[in-house]
Design an enzyme around this catalytic site. Structure first.
Site, PDB file in Angstrom:
ATOM      1  N   CYS A  23       0.837  -1.216   0.000  1.00  0.00           N
ATOM      2  CA  CYS A  23       0.000   0.000   0.000  1.00  0.00           C
ATOM      3  C   CYS A  23       0.864   1.255   0.000  1.00  0.00           C
ATOM      4  O   CYS A  23       0.532   2.251  -0.658  1.00  0.00           O
ATOM      5  CB  CYS A  23      -0.909   0.019   1.228  1.00  0.00           C
ATOM      6  SG  CYS A  23      -2.002  -1.391   1.332  1.00  0.00           S
ATOM      7  N   THR A  24       1.969   1.226   0.720  1.00  0.00           N
ATOM      8  CA  THR A  24       2.862   2.394   0.782  1.00  0.00           C
ATOM      9  C   THR A  24       3.361   2.736  -0.624  1.00  0.00           C
ATOM     10  O   THR A  24       3.361   3.896  -1.044  1.00  0.00           O
ATOM     11  CB  THR A  24       4.052   2.100   1.726  1.00  0.00           C
ATOM     12  OG1 THR A  24       3.523   1.762   3.013  1.00  0.00           O
ATOM     13  CG2 THR A  24       4.987   3.284   1.852  1.00  0.00           C
TER      14      THR A  24
END
Ligand code: BEZ
Length: 212
Positions: free
Chosen positions: A45-46
């Site tokens: 997700c980062t």
């Protein structure tokens, strides 16, 4: 009821990293990409959120606003956004919904209980300026999305809204396109496609991209 292509995207109000948002008012006359990710402070997700921030000018060129969502609280989004900037070299420049009550996730069917009964999967919705859902894709948590593909689909949708064409396999903006099979009137074909076309089959007619 599941949301399907062609449906009106439901409106909602939810808090975000850019304040409380009314979705339809926030969209205004723009298109939107609404995408969910499973969880804050996670590696895939980062990278995704850094990439969407980097691509923001590409979305803007196409009159598209982007909005992320996870079921984590605002405090986590705020802390995590510092990590995104530090590790991806990109400041978060679009709203992230803090959907801790799962209101939006439920409306858009972003929790798939047989995958994970708590967190959202990686859903993507492309919504046009009439608030109509034009694309839905769902990825598993372990697979980061290819946002160039999302831009490619937006290019295809916006082109086919304006011209009587469809886009073939692996099409990219600028490549040849297909004249829609329903168009059979020869005079109209000549008028709409002055650069000409190749007829491989009566239903397969290839022409240069009309707006290039
Ligand atoms: C990730 O974003 O890295 C991730 C999130 C949930 C499950 C697996 C990976």
């Amino acid at each position: 009821m599941a949301i399907r292509i062609g449906d009106l995207a439901p409106n909602f109000q939810q808090e975000s990293t850019e304040g409380n948002i009314d979705f339809h008012a926030w969209m205004g006359k723009s298109w939107a990409v609404l995408f969910s990710h499973p969880k804050d402070y996670t590696p895939v997700c980062t990278t995704e959120l850094g990439e969407v921030a980097r691509l923001k000018p590409e979305f803007e060129k196409r009159n598209v606003k982007v909005m992320g969502l996870s079921v984590d609280p605002l405090k986590d989004h705020q802390g995590w956004s510092k990590d995104i900037e530090e590790t991806q070299g990109q400041k978060l420049n679009f709203p992230l919904l803090a959907d801790s009550d799962r209101k939006v996730a439920k409306i858009f069917d972003m929790i798939h209980p047989n995958a994970d009964d708590t967190f959202t999967v990686r859903s993507v919705f492309i919504i046009d300026s009439n608030k109509k859902v034009r694309l839905i894709i769902t990825y598993p948590a372990s697979c980061g999305r290819n946002f160039s593909e999302i831009l490619r689909v937006i290019d295809s949708l916006q082109l086919t809204d304006q011209h009587k064409v469809a886009t073939p396999v692996n099409w990219k903006n600028g490549d040849d396109v297909i004249i829609v099979p329903s168009l059979q009137d020869e005079a109209e074909i000549k008028r709409l496609f002055p650069k000409g076309f190749k007829k491989l089959k009566p239903y397969l007619r290839i022409t240069p991209q009309p707006n290039r």
